[in-house]
Design a protein around this motif. Structure first.
Motif, PDB file in Angstrom:
ATOM      1  N   ARG B  61       0.823  -1.214   0.000  1.00 63.29           N
ATOM      2  CA  ARG B  61       0.000   0.000   0.000  1.00 63.29           C
ATOM      3  C   ARG B  61       0.846   1.247   0.000  1.00 63.29           C
ATOM      4  N   PRO B  64       3.117   0.865  -4.718  1.00 66.56           N
ATOM      5  CA  PRO B  64       3.020  -0.331  -5.558  1.00 66.56           C
ATOM      6  C   PRO B  64       4.106  -0.421  -6.609  1.00 66.56           C
ATOM      7  N   ILE B  65       4.512   0.712  -7.158  1.00 64.85           N
ATOM      8  CA  ILE B  65       5.515   0.632  -8.220  1.00 64.85           C
ATOM      9  C   ILE B  65       6.822   0.098  -7.660  1.00 64.85           C
ATOM     10  N   VAL B 117       1.077  -8.504 -19.922  1.00 67.66           N
ATOM     11  CA  VAL B 117       2.034  -8.037 -20.918  1.00 67.66           C
ATOM     12  C   VAL B 117       3.069  -7.169 -20.222  1.00 67.66           C
ATOM     13  N   MET B 118       4.279  -7.673 -20.177  1.00 69.34           N
ATOM     14  CA  MET B 118       5.329  -6.917 -19.494  1.00 69.34           C
ATOM     15  C   MET B 118       6.607  -7.059 -20.257  1.00 69.34           C
ATOM     16  N   SER B 119       7.343  -5.982 -20.294  1.00 63.82           N
ATOM     17  CA  SER B 119       8.615  -6.078 -20.987  1.00 63.82           C
ATOM     18  C   SER B 119       9.682  -6.643 -20.055  1.00 63.82           C
ATOM     19  N   GLY B 120       9.582  -6.363 -18.776  1.00 68.24           N
ATOM     20  CA  GLY B 120      10.569  -6.869 -17.837  1.00 68.24           C
ATOM     21  C   GLY B 120      10.174  -8.234 -17.321  1.00 68.24           C
ATOM     22  N   ASP B 125       1.983  -6.406 -11.909  1.00 65.18           N
ATOM     23  CA  ASP B 125       1.776  -5.186 -12.660  1.00 65.18           C
ATOM     24  C   ASP B 125       1.285  -4.109 -11.691  1.00 65.18           C
ATOM     25  N   PRO B 126       2.045  -3.066 -11.538  1.00 63.09           N
ATOM     26  CA  PRO B 126       1.671  -2.065 -10.531  1.00 63.09           C
ATOM     27  C   PRO B 126       0.294  -1.444 -10.761  1.00 63.09           C
ATOM     28  N   THR B 127      -0.194  -1.513 -11.980  1.00 65.15           N
ATOM     29  CA  THR B 127      -1.482  -0.863 -12.215  1.00 65.15           C
ATOM     30  C   THR B 127      -2.666  -1.733 -11.799  1.00 65.15           C
ATOM     31  N   MET B 130      -3.188  -3.385  -7.127  1.00 60.48           N
ATOM     32  CA  MET B 130      -3.965  -2.869  -6.012  1.00 60.48           C
ATOM     33  C   MET B 130      -5.432  -3.298  -6.057  1.00 60.48           C
ATOM     34  N   ASN B 131      -5.828  -3.947  -7.131  1.00 57.97           N
ATOM     35  CA  ASN B 131      -7.194  -4.462  -7.145  1.00 57.97           C
ATOM     36  C   ASN B 131      -7.351  -5.491  -6.042  1.00 57.97           C
ATOM     37  N   ALA B 132      -8.405  -5.366  -5.316  1.00 55.11           N
ATOM     38  CA  ALA B 132      -8.550  -6.213  -4.135  1.00 55.11           C
ATOM     39  C   ALA B 132      -8.436  -7.690  -4.483  1.00 55.11           C
ATOM     40  N   ASP B 133      -8.996  -8.069  -5.612  1.00 57.24           N
ATOM     41  CA  ASP B 133      -8.962  -9.480  -5.989  1.00 57.24           C
ATOM     42  C   ASP B 133      -7.533  -9.968  -6.158  1.00 57.24           C
ATOM     43  N   LEU B 135      -4.793  -8.527  -5.248  1.00 54.92           N
ATOM     44  CA  LEU B 135      -4.021  -8.374  -4.022  1.00 54.92           C
ATOM     45  C   LEU B 135      -4.282  -9.552  -3.089  1.00 54.92           C
TER      46      LEU B 135
END
Lengths: 1221, 167
Positions: B61, B64-65, B117-120, B125-127, B130-133, B135
């Protein structure tokens, strides 16, 4: 790289300091005169004993630019002067109207101002001064009695947008105050010259005099300085022995009398916020009159009634009721003459009775009055009609009813003289004073009148609740398969939480804040049983006509959960309040004990924070991580061959040139431009250059900024260069052959450029990025467009744009994307740059400036709105809710930084959000839950502000109650948001199934638990009767439909819109409104700005409603279709479309000609009215019955069967089948 | 911590903890013992990973990034370590042990397949984190893994001793 970067530095460095200096000390050419005065008042301000209103102390930086310019809508000047709490107009002008020269006539002149709102004035260069007038008027209002007070600044009103009635109405309140004022002063100080308050006459005169002040706003400033100086030292103005002195004291009063104004507006706000309408005033003049009477000074108010603006005046009067009283309470002004003292006493008497109920009757009446939405603020917004209508309703009738009613209704002050007629107006002033002493005689009235007042109140509330479907009605079982006409003919309004009257009227407007279940289930188990989504829909930054703005040294918040104090907290005693979210008991700070509005001590529960569920605080430096940033705008433009071909540059540059002065900002505003094709072009616009310099960077793998300091330049210092550039841009690339687009590198450069300050990046892109970082491939298979099975590629192809957006968000930069493309451009990937940086997305498929004029026009209008609308920078939004509830998932464009904190680099008035909630702990020990949204942002003026909305809902323990409180529109919007997430994370068919299941589950749960009817019928509670229809509409919406050819970008754009549109706009997208327009009548029409807007009934979206003899208008939110039946009356075609017969109507028609016929006028005013209510300007298509374009139109007839989808009836049967399984 | 770990063990894993292991004869005495020893050490490392994961999610919390940036690089090593000693057990023909690890291995593979989809590298995924599910899922995953690794640790200890003794 370093060489070019380094060299410009010195120069830039040299330049910047002046800029900053300019900001710190009010700058701006031509503002010179204003500056000193501003400072003056500010200093004076500090002497204010109460400690309120000193906010600018914390605000040194901002205060600088506020002072700049009368023309800009600075609200600050006003508050620098002294107020604590003001609610004011956006446009507020810095200066008070009173000019020395007109000093003699001051009162008169001001009056005119306040009351006059003739359009020309407002529209003119000095909307500000108009406001100023209002405020000054309000000053006068109380001058006789108060020590000091707050100011009315109509902060938020969209007044800025020009002269519209809302502005006018805002002005009014003060007028009335004003009137009273003058009277009072008259009574108190007989020596006051009264020339401009001609008893019976003639506003005409006044207006003329009014002009004088208007013209020279700047000089007026001196006045304010003077004011404060005088006023502050002594709460009481010097005795008015000399004429001249008198005048001064009057002006001094204005400062002193703020509180009255403030309260007045506060109350007014209250009224408007909650009910959103003053229409009541119109409908029930008597009532308002009574109100006005209740305030001792109000009698004079009556005169204005005879003028057309009367209704507003009245309403404001009513709202103003309390303040005077309170003021008087506080201070027994020694020098005031007897009559006024009596008045004060009177105020004392009445205040206790009045306080709670007073303003409400109006507002609720207003609701009932069924006015129409205000165009600027929330027109589209469903439930609360807006205040604007005032201008129209006949003022004449008002006086008459007024006579009898005052006695009855004046309860609060018991003040009504039955005989009080408008006629006696000014003449009455002296009389009035004389009568007041007699008032005690009438004391009997005071009690008696209360009853009717209360009755009226409750009856109006009752009416209200019936209307918006509380218990019995909303639970009425509806057999869906039997009921053919499920869709009401009037727009669906938001249900009102089932609270007691007191809370109801304090509750947040459903336009800003809605909950899908207005009755919150007690436990998660109950919620699960109900099978309904629980969540909030927010429109936190929407344009408001009225917003109380509060400045105080301490913003009172709960010490443990940091909740802002709000109307739903409970005061345990004078000194302590209990947080309504975490139940902690907090101390009331000393400062809060004093109420700047009523000027009373020891009434914390009457502070504006506690009287309004939507308020805005001016935040102190505690709320800043760095000094507030200036407004910074960067435009990143695609100039590849494709873009030049499409021709958007012309439109953009033209729009920018037109709106350059209207860009929100202050003297620090900075602007910059970049263009790109396969290389990136920067433009050096440093002041002093003879022409803009184009700097080309071709190294797109490692982008650098050639001259970092002169690419973003001060808008005002480099205005000429900027204009040169904008004029040149459209033709600079006409012969380009470059087809590549290096969007990624350009964005990286933009990020570098913006990261020191933050701000807004507007990206215009016309094709797939094909070079450098972030390049994309075409992923769409055109053959799959109408596939019924799998729709792929709804998610991004790369995380480049997402990462970039997160970086931008970290640097307080939002990226807005304008995608104008004719082919697939992978919006799913590109949209990420806006989604996570809190930007917005605009999409113009097949844009071409000549081939597709309707899109061109739409772009132009959208740009106008985009460039001029309000904007907040470096914002964060936190949503809190009562202990036991928790935030589950957020929807919208932002980055979630913490479990309840959204990071918004920019916030704009068109952004909506949704939040899913879950019930973590049982809510059995509480009967109410509250939700609070706090949006902390930096205004374009560099002011740190917090806008707080608080919503209160009851907790229920029975399933029936849960169903009774369903807000079906909110539920649908939340479901749509969830479905978008599901489509991206899982698959479109999953999302569709989930939607259908939502209906099946909720109806079957209802059927099995609540309703006693047999399963044979498909029964829904009345509150949910539209649920299946809306879900079907969602399934046929572009975002979720299958089987109909849908381009991937169109689909993704629809999804983006679902995520980011506020509820009112989203509902139109989901379920368009259909009207028959060939027989418009004035029956039930509303009046807006002197136009009569017919209100045809809503038709259900089915071809069965379309008759060949008719013409129909479909409002799809961003598109209007006018469908012309084959057999349509030639008269209509000729009168409205301007063609002799059906056959001669062209295939592509996007405008209605301005014909001088009644039906044309009606149709146009109706369409304009619809159009004005939304941020995205809709395109109009005239569709002939036989034209190929009609498929577009028929797609929206969602109740009908299509090849790929159920009709409404079939869908019901399907649902029924599923339930029975 | 252990107590908590026991609350949420994935049932299939805990079922065969030690008792069943006796059925596996020590085919390659030294190698099998070595495998268990290796697995023991590596599991200790994995336990550390799991604890790290849990702590990181508790602190998510705050930022996240940053948390995703610290978590993501650890995902692949964890999965590789686990896959590595699965392979080692395969070589050692410790079928039961391997079988007990298969579900987790499959879970890891599934996680890698369905990553955003991630390059690293990494999963988080930080975006969306934080979704409760998501998380809640990740937190639960952390606790389950911790429990599994702890049980596995003792199982490997037992297995090692058993192999050594039975030889």
């Amino acid at each position: 790289m370093s060489a070019p970067a380094g060299s410009p530095h010195p120069a830039a460095g040299a330049r910047i300091p002046p800029k900053l200096g300019g900001a710190a000390a009010p700058a701006g050419p031509g503002l010179g005169p204003a500056r000193p005065q501003q400072n003056g008042p500010a200093q004076n301000q500090m002497q204010v004993p109460s400690g309120y209103g000193l906010h600018h102390q914390n605000y040194i930086a901002p205060s600088g630019h506020y002072s700049q310019g009368p023309g800009k809508m600075t609200s600050l000047p006003l508050d620098t002067q002294r107020e604590d709490y003001y609610s004011g107009l956006y446009t507020v002008p810095t200066q008070n109207v009173v000019t020395p020269s007109t000093a003699h006539q001051q009162p008169g002149a001001q009056q005119m101002y306040g009351r006059g709102p003739p359009a020309p004035h407002i529209a003119g260069s000095t909307p500000g001064s108009f406001q100023g007038a209002a405020s000054s008027a309000s000053h006068l209002h109380m001058s006789a009695s108060q020590p000091h007070s707050s100011f009315v600044n109509h902060y938020n009103s969209p007044a800025m947008y020009s002269a519209n009635s809302s502005v006018a109405s805002q002005g009014f309140p003060s007028t009335c105050g004003h009137y009273t004022m003058s009277t009072v002063s008259n009574a108190a100080y007989p020596s006051v010259s009264y020339p401009s308050l001609p008893a019976g006459d003639p506003y005409g005169q006044m207006f003329t005099s009014q002009n004088a002040p208007t013209v020279r706003p700047v000089t007026d400033n001196s006045f304010s300085g003077q004011n404060t100086a005088i006023s502050h030292p002594s709460p009481l103005p010097p005795p008015p022995s000399q004429q001249h002195h008198q005048q001064q004291s009057l002006s001094g009063y204005s400062t002193l009398s703020w509180s009255a104004a403030g309260l007045l507006s506060a109350q007014d706000n209250l009224v408007r916020n909650h009910t959103g309408s003053l229409a009541a005033a119109n409908n029930n003049p008597a009532n308002t009159v009574a109100d006005s009477l209740s305030c001792p000074v109000m009698q004079n108010v009556l005169p204005p009634k005879s003028s057309p603006v009367a209704p507003t005046v009245l309403s404001s009067a009513s709202s103003a009721r309390m303040p005077p009283t309170a003021n008087q309470l506080v201070e027994p002004v020694a020098s005031v003459t007897q009559p006024s003292e009596l008045l004060q006493q009177k105020g004392v008497d009445s205040s206790s009775t009045t306080s709670s109920a007073s303003p409400m009757p109006n507002s609720y009446d207003a609701l009932e009055g069924g006015s129409y939405p205000d165009m600027l603020s929330s027109a589209a917004s469903s439930p609360a009609p807006d205040p604007t209508p005032e201008s129209d309703p006949a003022p004449a009738p008002a006086p008459a009813p007024a006579a009898p009613q005052p006695s009855k209704l004046a309860k609060p002050f018991g003040y009504g003289y039955p005989t009080l007629q408008p006629g006696y107006q000014n003449a009455a002033a002296p009389l009035n004073a004389g009568l007041q002493p007699g008032n005690p005689v009438y004391s009997g009235f005071q009690q008696y009148p209360q009853y009717p007042g209360m009755n009226q109140l409750s009856s109006s509330l009752g009416g209200l609740s019936l209307q918006s479907s509380p218990q019995p009605e909303s639970l009425r079982p509806v057999n869906l398969t039997q009921e053919r006409n499920i869709l009401p003919t009037t727009p669906v309004w938001a249900p009102v939480p089932n609270l007691n009257l007191e809370l109801k009227k304090l509750n947040c407007s459903p336009d800003s804040f809605r909950c899908t279940l207005t009755n919150i289930p007690q436990t998660q188990a109950l919620l699960n049983k109900a099978k309904l989504p629980l969540g909030l829909l927010l429109h936190p930054f929407r344009d408001l006509t009225q917003l109380p703005v509060i400045t105080s040294n301490t913003i009172v918040r709960c010490r443990s959960c940091r909740t802002y104090i709000n109307p739903f907290v409970s005061f345990i005693d004078q000194r302590r309040w209990k947080c309504n979210l975490c139940y902690r008991v907090n101390d009331v700070p000393e400062e809060f004990m004093y109420n700047p509005l009523t000027r009373s001590y020891g009434e914390p529960h009457k502070r504006p924070e506690v009287q309004n569920s939507t308020v805005e605080f001016i935040a102190s430096s505690d709320y800043m991580l760095r000094p507030p940033q200036p407004a910074v705008y960067l435009f990143v433009l695609d100039v590849s061959h494709n873009a030049v071909e499409a021709g958007y540059l012309t439109i953009l540059c033209h729009s920018l040139l037109e709106n350059l002065d209207k860009l929100p900002g202050d003297s620090r505003t900075r602007i910059g431009f970049m263009t790109f094709d396969s290389t990136i072009h920067f433009y050096n616009l440093q002041e002093g250059l003879s022409q803009p310099q184009m700097l080309i960077v071709s190294d797109i793998d490692d982008v650098f900024l050639p001259t970092p300091d002169s690419l973003l330049v001060n808008l005002y210092e480099s205005k000429e260069l900027i204009k040169d550039l904008l004029n040149a841009l459209p033709n600079m690339f006409t012969n380009t052959r470059e087809t590549h687009s290096a969007l990624g590198p350009a964005l990286q450069a933009a990020f570098k450029l913006m990261s020191p300050t933050g701000g807004r990046v507007s990206v215009f892109q016309t094709q797939l990025p094909s070079l450098g970082a972030g390049l994309l491939q075409s992923r769409e298979d055109p053959n799959q467009r109408s596939s019924t099975k799998v729709v792929q590629h709804l998610g991004p192809a790369t995380d480049f744009y997402k990462k970039l957006a997160l970086d931008c968000s970290g640097q307080q930069t939002a990226v807005d994307l304008f995608l104008l493309s004719s082919q697939y451009s992978d919006l799913a990937s590109l949209a990420c740059m806006s989604k996570y940086s809190a930007g917005c997305i605009y999409y113009y498929p097949s844009f071409h400036y000549t081939h597709n004029p309707s899109q061109a026009e739409k772009l132009q209008k959208d740009l106008k709105r985009y460039l001029t609308r309000k904007i907040g920078f470096e914002a964060v939004m936190r949503i809190r809710c009562t202990k036991g509830l928790s935030m589950h998932t957020f929807h919208g464009n932002f980055f979630v930084r913490s479990t309840d904190l959204l990071s918004l680099a920019n916030i704009n008035p068109d952004a909506g959000f949704a939040v899913q909630l879950s019930i973590e702990e049982s809510l059995t020990d509480t009967s109410l839950v509250c939700f609070q949204t706090a949006l902390l942002y930096t205004s374009s003026k560099g002011e740190r502000r917090i806008r707080v909305h608080t919503l209160c809902s009851p907790v229920v323990s029975s399933l029936a109650d849960v169903y009774a409180g369903v807000d079906v529109q909110a539920a649908i919007c939340l479901l749509a948001n969830m479905a978008v997430d599901r489509s991206v994370s899982s698959s479109l068919s999953d999302a569709r199934d989930a939607l259908v299941n939502a209906v099946v589950d909720s109806l079957s749960a209802y059927g099995s638990t609540v309703s006693n009817l047999q399963h044979s019928a498909l029964v829904a509670p009345s509150s949910l009767k539209l649920f299946p229809l809306y879900v079907l509409a969602l399934l046929k919406q572009k975002a979720f439909r299958t089987g109909t050819s849908t381009r991937l970008d169109d689909r993704v754009y629809a999804m983006c819109q679902i995520k980011s549109q506020p509820l009112v706009h989203l509902m139109k997208m989901i379920h368009p409104n259909l009207y028959r327009i060939d027989r418009l009548t004035d029956e039930g029409a509303v009046h807006v700005n002197d136009r009569v807007v017919p209100q045809p009934p809503l038709q259900k979206l089915s071809a069965e409603k379309l008759t060949r003899e008719g013409a129909f208008l479909m409002d799809c939110g961003s598109v209007f279709y006018i469908w012309i039946g084959k057999g349509c009356d030639n008269n209509f075609i000729e009168d409205v479309l301007g063609y002799p017969n059906f056959a001669s109507i062209p295939q592509k028609m996007t405008h209605l000609p301005e014909l001088d016929t009644l039906s044309s006028e009606r149709a146009r005013s109706f369409i304009t009215w619809l159009r004005d209510s939304r941020p995205l300007s809709p395109v109009l298509h005239v569709v002939k019955d036989e034209s190929p374009a009609k498929t577009e139109f028929f797609q929206h007839l969602i109740e009908d069967r299509t090849e790929a989808a159920f009709s409404y009836y079939e869908f019901l049967l399907h649902v029924q089948q599923q339930i029975c399984k | 911590r252990e107590n908590e770990g026991h609350q949420g063990p994935a049932p299939p894993f805990s079922a065969g903890t030690g008792a069943a292991a006796c059925s596996s004869p020590a085919t390659a005495f030294t190698f099998a013992a070595f495998c268990y020893m290796l697995a023991l050490l590596l599991t200790a490392a994995l336990i550390f990973f799991a604890i790290w994961h849990i702590i990181a999610f508790d602190e998510l919390r705050l930022n996240p990034i940053a948390q995703c940036n610290t978590l993501n690089p650890l995902v692949l090593p964890e999965y590789l370590i686990h896959a590595f000693f699965c392979v080692v057990f395969l070589c050692a023909a410790e079928w039961l042990t391997l079988g007990l690890n298969m579900p987790l291995l499959a879970g890891h593979i599934w996680r890698c397949m369905s990553r955003p989809v991630m390059s690293g590298p990494g999963l988080y995924d930080p975006t969306t984190i934080m979704n409760a599910d998501i998380l809640a899922y990740c937190q639960k995953e952390g606790w389950c893994k911790l429990a599994f690794y702890l049980l596995a640790f003792f199982y490997y200890l037992y297995g090692m001793i058993y192999v050594l003794v039975s030889s």
